[in-house]
Design a protein around this motif. Structure first.
Motif, PDB file in Angstrom:
ATOM      1  N   ASP A 114       1.243   6.464  -6.929  1.00  0.00           N
ATOM      2  CA  ASP A 114       0.163   7.413  -7.212  1.00  0.00           C
ATOM      3  C   ASP A 114       0.653   8.853  -7.090  1.00  0.00           C
ATOM      4  O   ASP A 114       0.322   9.704  -7.922  1.00  0.00           O
ATOM      5  CB  ASP A 114      -1.024   7.174  -6.271  1.00  0.00           C
ATOM      6  CG  ASP A 114      -1.803   5.922  -6.591  1.00  0.00           C
ATOM      7  OD1 ASP A 114      -1.666   5.385  -7.716  1.00  0.00           O
ATOM      8  OD2 ASP A 114      -2.570   5.469  -5.714  1.00  0.00           O
ATOM      9  N   TYR A 115       1.431   9.128  -6.052  1.00  0.00           N
ATOM     10  CA  TYR A 115       1.990  10.467  -5.884  1.00  0.00           C
ATOM     11  C   TYR A 115       2.868  10.837  -7.081  1.00  0.00           C
ATOM     12  O   TYR A 115       2.748  11.938  -7.645  1.00  0.00           O
ATOM     13  CB  TYR A 115       2.795  10.566  -4.586  1.00  0.00           C
ATOM     14  CG  TYR A 115       3.709  11.769  -4.555  1.00  0.00           C
ATOM     15  CD1 TYR A 115       3.180  13.063  -4.500  1.00  0.00           C
ATOM     16  CD2 TYR A 115       5.087  11.629  -4.624  1.00  0.00           C
ATOM     17  CE1 TYR A 115       4.014  14.167  -4.501  1.00  0.00           C
ATOM     18  CE2 TYR A 115       5.929  12.720  -4.619  1.00  0.00           C
ATOM     19  CZ  TYR A 115       5.389  13.990  -4.562  1.00  0.00           C
ATOM     20  OH  TYR A 115       6.208  15.098  -4.574  1.00  0.00           O
ATOM     21  N   ALA A 131      -4.713  13.078  -0.878  1.00  0.00           N
ATOM     22  CA  ALA A 131      -4.451  11.654  -1.120  1.00  0.00           C
ATOM     23  C   ALA A 131      -2.965  11.357  -1.289  1.00  0.00           C
ATOM     24  O   ALA A 131      -2.542  10.225  -1.097  1.00  0.00           O
ATOM     25  CB  ALA A 131      -5.217  11.187  -2.356  1.00  0.00           C
ATOM     26  N   TYR A 132      -2.168  12.369  -1.646  1.00  0.00           N
ATOM     27  CA  TYR A 132      -0.747  12.148  -1.936  1.00  0.00           C
ATOM     28  C   TYR A 132       0.178  12.733  -0.873  1.00  0.00           C
ATOM     29  O   TYR A 132       1.393  12.661  -1.009  1.00  0.00           O
ATOM     30  CB  TYR A 132      -0.395  12.769  -3.285  1.00  0.00           C
ATOM     31  CG  TYR A 132      -1.323  12.371  -4.395  1.00  0.00           C
ATOM     32  CD1 TYR A 132      -1.640  11.030  -4.622  1.00  0.00           C
ATOM     33  CD2 TYR A 132      -1.908  13.322  -5.212  1.00  0.00           C
ATOM     34  CE1 TYR A 132      -2.507  10.666  -5.632  1.00  0.00           C
ATOM     35  CE2 TYR A 132      -2.771  12.964  -6.242  1.00  0.00           C
ATOM     36  CZ  TYR A 132      -3.070  11.631  -6.433  1.00  0.00           C
ATOM     37  OH  TYR A 132      -3.918  11.267  -7.442  1.00  0.00           O
ATOM     38  N   GLU A 164       1.032  11.989   2.301  1.00  0.00           N
ATOM     39  CA  GLU A 164       1.955  11.117   3.042  1.00  0.00           C
ATOM     40  C   GLU A 164       3.135  10.715   2.160  1.00  0.00           C
ATOM     41  O   GLU A 164       4.285  10.748   2.587  1.00  0.00           O
ATOM     42  CB  GLU A 164       1.228   9.884   3.568  1.00  0.00           C
ATOM     43  CG  GLU A 164       2.087   9.071   4.516  1.00  0.00           C
ATOM     44  CD  GLU A 164       1.312   7.964   5.204  1.00  0.00           C
ATOM     45  OE1 GLU A 164       1.970   6.958   5.530  1.00  0.00           O
ATOM     46  OE2 GLU A 164       0.098   8.089   5.411  1.00  0.00           O
ATOM     47  N   ALA A 165       2.857  10.361   0.921  1.00  0.00           N
ATOM     48  CA  ALA A 165       3.928   9.997  -0.004  1.00  0.00           C
ATOM     49  C   ALA A 165       4.809  11.209  -0.305  1.00  0.00           C
ATOM     50  O   ALA A 165       6.035  11.081  -0.425  1.00  0.00           O
ATOM     51  CB  ALA A 165       3.347   9.424  -1.297  1.00  0.00           C
ATOM     52  N   GLN A 219       0.831  -1.197   0.000  1.00  0.00           N
ATOM     53  CA  GLN A 219       0.000   0.000   0.000  1.00  0.00           C
ATOM     54  C   GLN A 219       0.869   1.253   0.000  1.00  0.00           C
ATOM     55  O   GLN A 219       0.583   2.211  -0.721  1.00  0.00           O
ATOM     56  CB  GLN A 219      -0.958   0.015   1.192  1.00  0.00           C
ATOM     57  CG  GLN A 219      -1.938   1.179   1.160  1.00  0.00           C
ATOM     58  CD  GLN A 219      -2.829   1.174  -0.070  1.00  0.00           C
ATOM     59  OE1 GLN A 219      -3.511   0.193  -0.321  1.00  0.00           O
ATOM     60  NE2 GLN A 219      -2.817   2.251  -0.841  1.00  0.00           N
ATOM     61  N   LYS A 220       1.948   1.247   0.770  1.00  0.00           N
ATOM     62  CA  LYS A 220       2.879   2.378   0.768  1.00  0.00           C
ATOM     63  C   LYS A 220       3.496   2.554  -0.618  1.00  0.00           C
ATOM     64  O   LYS A 220       3.673   3.673  -1.096  1.00  0.00           O
ATOM     65  CB  LYS A 220       3.976   2.188   1.813  1.00  0.00           C
ATOM     66  CG  LYS A 220       3.506   2.386   3.227  1.00  0.00           C
ATOM     67  CD  LYS A 220       4.653   2.200   4.201  1.00  0.00           C
ATOM     68  CE  LYS A 220       4.180   2.353   5.622  1.00  0.00           C
ATOM     69  NZ  LYS A 220       5.261   2.170   6.589  1.00  0.00           N
ATOM     70  N   THR A 221       3.840   1.446  -1.242  1.00  0.00           N
ATOM     71  CA  THR A 221       4.404   1.485  -2.594  1.00  0.00           C
ATOM     72  C   THR A 221       3.399   2.058  -3.577  1.00  0.00           C
ATOM     73  O   THR A 221       3.732   2.921  -4.395  1.00  0.00           O
ATOM     74  CB  THR A 221       4.848   0.077  -3.029  1.00  0.00           C
ATOM     75  OG1 THR A 221       5.828  -0.404  -2.101  1.00  0.00           O
ATOM     76  CG2 THR A 221       5.414   0.079  -4.433  1.00  0.00           C
ATOM     77  N   LEU A 222       2.163   1.600  -3.494  1.00  0.00           N
ATOM     78  CA  LEU A 222       1.111   2.110  -4.374  1.00  0.00           C
ATOM     79  C   LEU A 222       0.872   3.600  -4.134  1.00  0.00           C
ATOM     80  O   LEU A 222       0.707   4.367  -5.092  1.00  0.00           O
ATOM     81  CB  LEU A 222      -0.183   1.318  -4.165  1.00  0.00           C
ATOM     82  CG  LEU A 222      -1.360   1.688  -5.056  1.00  0.00           C
ATOM     83  CD1 LEU A 222      -1.017   1.519  -6.533  1.00  0.00           C
ATOM     84  CD2 LEU A 222      -2.576   0.850  -4.685  1.00  0.00           C
ATOM     85  N   ASP A 223       0.885   4.017  -2.874  1.00  0.00           N
ATOM     86  CA  ASP A 223       0.706   5.436  -2.556  1.00  0.00           C
ATOM     87  C   ASP A 223       1.816   6.278  -3.189  1.00  0.00           C
ATOM     88  O   ASP A 223       1.552   7.355  -3.747  1.00  0.00           O
ATOM     89  CB  ASP A 223       0.692   5.654  -1.044  1.00  0.00           C
ATOM     90  CG  ASP A 223      -0.548   5.092  -0.371  1.00  0.00           C
ATOM     91  OD1 ASP A 223      -1.530   4.757  -1.068  1.00  0.00           O
ATOM     92  OD2 ASP A 223      -0.517   4.966   0.880  1.00  0.00           O
ATOM     93  N   MET A 224       3.051   5.779  -3.131  1.00  0.00           N
ATOM     94  CA  MET A 224       4.167   6.519  -3.724  1.00  0.00           C
ATOM     95  C   MET A 224       4.024   6.569  -5.241  1.00  0.00           C
ATOM     96  O   MET A 224       4.265   7.606  -5.870  1.00  0.00           O
ATOM     97  CB  MET A 224       5.509   5.896  -3.339  1.00  0.00           C
ATOM     98  CG  MET A 224       6.710   6.646  -3.886  1.00  0.00           C
ATOM     99  SD  MET A 224       6.839   8.375  -3.347  1.00  0.00           S
ATOM    100  CE  MET A 224       7.466   8.146  -1.691  1.00  0.00           C
TER     101      MET A 224
END
Length: 151
Positions: A108-109, A137-138, A140-141, A101-106
């Motif tokens: 997406d960012y 949504a971005y 945190e990344a 999920q962290k990878t996906l968030d990054m």
């Protein structure tokens, strides 16, 4: 109903060679063979193979899966050990999912970063950007990327 290696492999979504490998590695102690030596799978084998695939996808090695099978063959005396194995696997998968999920968030960012950069014709549009300038949504990344000096 009985299934050939090819039919069972198709049901599971794996290559027939995978099932042959599992058999060679001792993971299929219950699979019957025809008089000609051909593996013949039953519905109960499908359930067993589904568990093997689940354990494999969760990160267990063939050796560890074989140990699980050995525990199953020992009967009810090993229920606690088998339960602990699934508790541990579940925890490991949850950790993997959190990392993914962290990878996906990054990702997406970075998609947003480069889409807005492309629209502006430059990445310098993001120079001096603060967390408030970034869509929620971005954020945190963004903070993670900035903490590591990435663009």
């Amino acid at each position: 109903m009985q299934y050939t290696v090819g039919e069972m492999a198709k049901r599971l979504g794996v290559a027939p060679s995978t099932l042959r490998y599992y058999d060679k590695e001792g993971l299929l102690p219950y699979v019957e063979r025809s008089h000609g030596g051909i593996r013949m799978f039953k519905e109960s084998d499908y359930e067993w193979l589904s568990i093997i695939e689940c354990l494999k996808q969760s990160g267990l090695s063939i050796k560890e899966i074989r140990q699980y099978i050995d525990l199953c063959r020992q009967g009810d005396a090993t229920i606690s050990e088998r339960l602990q194995l699934f508790v541990n696997r579940r925890r490991a998968v949850q950790q993997q999912m959190a990392q993914l999920q962290k990878t996906l968030d990054m990702l997406d960012y970075k998609l947003w970063f480069y889409q807005t950069s492309e629209a502006a014709g430059t990445t310098s549009i993001h120079d001096g950007q603060t967390v408030e300038d970034v869509p929620e949504a971005y954020r945190e990344a963004f903070l993670h990327a900035r903490g590591h000096g990435e663009n």
